[in-house]
Design a protein around this motif. Sequence first.
Motif, PDB file in Angstrom:
ATOM      1  N   ARG A 148     -51.805 -11.394  24.244  1.00  0.00           N
ATOM      2  CA  ARG A 148     -52.124 -10.359  23.246  1.00  0.00           C
ATOM      3  C   ARG A 148     -53.557 -10.407  22.723  1.00  0.00           C
ATOM      4  N   MET A 149     -54.489 -10.782  23.576  1.00  0.00           N
ATOM      5  CA  MET A 149     -55.897 -10.641  23.204  1.00  0.00           C
ATOM      6  C   MET A 149     -56.285  -9.192  23.449  1.00  0.00           C
ATOM      7  N   GLN A 150     -57.172  -8.686  22.622  1.00  0.00           N
ATOM      8  CA  GLN A 150     -57.590  -7.287  22.679  1.00  0.00           C
ATOM      9  C   GLN A 150     -59.046  -7.185  23.148  1.00  0.00           C
ATOM     10  N   GLU A 151     -59.305  -6.218  24.010  1.00  0.00           N
ATOM     11  CA  GLU A 151     -60.679  -5.960  24.403  1.00  0.00           C
ATOM     12  C   GLU A 151     -61.428  -5.408  23.203  1.00  0.00           C
ATOM     13  N   VAL A 152     -62.584  -6.020  22.876  1.00  0.00           N
ATOM     14  CA  VAL A 152     -63.352  -5.591  21.710  1.00  0.00           C
ATOM     15  C   VAL A 152     -64.746  -5.093  22.069  1.00  0.00           C
ATOM     16  N   ASN A 153     -65.181  -5.365  23.279  1.00  0.00           N
ATOM     17  CA  ASN A 153     -66.509  -4.911  23.677  1.00  0.00           C
ATOM     18  C   ASN A 153     -66.589  -4.942  25.193  1.00  0.00           C
ATOM     19  N   ARG A 154     -67.323  -3.991  25.744  1.00  0.00           N
ATOM     20  CA  ARG A 154     -67.537  -3.936  27.194  1.00  0.00           C
ATOM     21  C   ARG A 154     -68.993  -3.563  27.430  1.00  0.00           C
ATOM     22  N   ILE A 155     -69.667  -4.374  28.217  1.00  0.00           N
ATOM     23  CA  ILE A 155     -71.052  -4.091  28.582  1.00  0.00           C
ATOM     24  C   ILE A 155     -71.051  -3.619  30.033  1.00  0.00           C
TER      25      ILE A 155
ATOM     26  N   LEU B 173     -59.344 -18.906  12.282  1.00  0.00           N
ATOM     27  CA  LEU B 173     -60.443 -18.221  12.948  1.00  0.00           C
ATOM     28  C   LEU B 173     -59.911 -17.473  14.161  1.00  0.00           C
ATOM     29  N   PRO B 174     -60.510 -16.339  14.489  1.00  0.00           N
ATOM     30  CA  PRO B 174     -60.104 -15.638  15.710  1.00  0.00           C
ATOM     31  C   PRO B 174     -60.552 -16.406  16.951  1.00  0.00           C
ATOM     32  N   ILE B 175     -59.853 -16.152  18.040  1.00  0.00           N
ATOM     33  CA  ILE B 175     -60.241 -16.677  19.349  1.00  0.00           C
ATOM     34  C   ILE B 175     -60.982 -15.557  20.067  1.00  0.00           C
ATOM     35  N   MET B 176     -62.063 -15.923  20.752  1.00  0.00           N
ATOM     36  CA  MET B 176     -62.793 -14.945  21.558  1.00  0.00           C
ATOM     37  C   MET B 176     -63.123 -15.554  22.909  1.00  0.00           C
ATOM     38  N   THR B 177     -63.305 -14.680  23.873  1.00  0.00           N
ATOM     39  CA  THR B 177     -63.786 -15.072  25.190  1.00  0.00           C
ATOM     40  C   THR B 177     -64.388 -13.856  25.863  1.00  0.00           C
ATOM     41  N   ARG B 178     -64.992 -14.072  26.995  1.00  0.00           N
ATOM     42  CA  ARG B 178     -65.479 -12.952  27.793  1.00  0.00           C
ATOM     43  C   ARG B 178     -65.190 -13.261  29.255  1.00  0.00           C
ATOM     44  N   THR B 179     -65.113 -12.224  30.023  1.00  0.00           N
ATOM     45  CA  THR B 179     -64.894 -12.353  31.460  1.00  0.00           C
ATOM     46  C   THR B 179     -65.523 -11.153  32.136  1.00  0.00           C
ATOM     47  N   TRP B 180     -65.400 -11.077  33.428  1.00  0.00           N
ATOM     48  CA  TRP B 180     -65.919  -9.915  34.124  1.00  0.00           C
ATOM     49  C   TRP B 180     -64.777  -8.973  34.449  1.00  0.00           C
ATOM     50  N   SER B 181     -65.096  -7.720  34.605  1.00  0.00           N
ATOM     51  CA  SER B 181     -64.087  -6.665  34.706  1.00  0.00           C
ATOM     52  C   SER B 181     -63.201  -6.771  35.942  1.00  0.00           C
TER      53      SER B 181
ATOM     54  N   GLY C 170     -71.494  -2.181  38.804  1.00  0.00           N
ATOM     55  CA  GLY C 170     -70.053  -2.059  38.939  1.00  0.00           C
ATOM     56  C   GLY C 170     -69.267  -3.243  38.413  1.00  0.00           C
ATOM     57  N   LEU C 171     -69.936  -4.165  37.742  1.00  0.00           N
ATOM     58  CA  LEU C 171     -69.289  -5.380  37.248  1.00  0.00           C
ATOM     59  C   LEU C 171     -69.585  -5.522  35.750  1.00  0.00           C
ATOM     60  N   ASP C 172     -68.627  -5.099  34.933  1.00  0.00           N
ATOM     61  CA  ASP C 172     -68.807  -5.109  33.484  1.00  0.00           C
ATOM     62  C   ASP C 172     -68.523  -6.492  32.900  1.00  0.00           C
TER      63      ASP C 172
END
Length: 116
Positions: A92-99, A71-79, A106-108
């Motif tokens: 080597r994690m890749q950005e896949v989405n940005r809100i 399974l892929p690993i995912m996470t989120r953080t702030w910009s 100013g904080l994605d």
Amino acid sequence: MLKEQSFLLAQDREKVIGFMSFRPHYMYEDLNDRVETIYVTTVIVDQKYRGQGITTHLYTEIEEITKQRKLPIMTRTWSTNDSHIRVLHNIRMQEVNRIKDGRGRGLDTVYYRKDV
């Protein structure tokens, strides 16, 4: 809820110096994708132990789990979380989405993924 999550601890002798919680069966959805992932929800390292590779080691342990389950690993953080983003890039994690402005003006909110 933490009780519905798994976790890893980093210790120095008897002292807990790092903590990572994750959801082992998280369904990530966006406009283009719906995939089961191992989703890292929290990473905390004691301030005195930061910069010593503990977060990287915790992610390495998660990678071992994902290899077994494919399974892929995912996470989120702030910009602006530069130290976490640096670790994510190094492993080597890749950005896949940005809100944009997802956590305030100013904080994605930034999502990362790594296929193992």
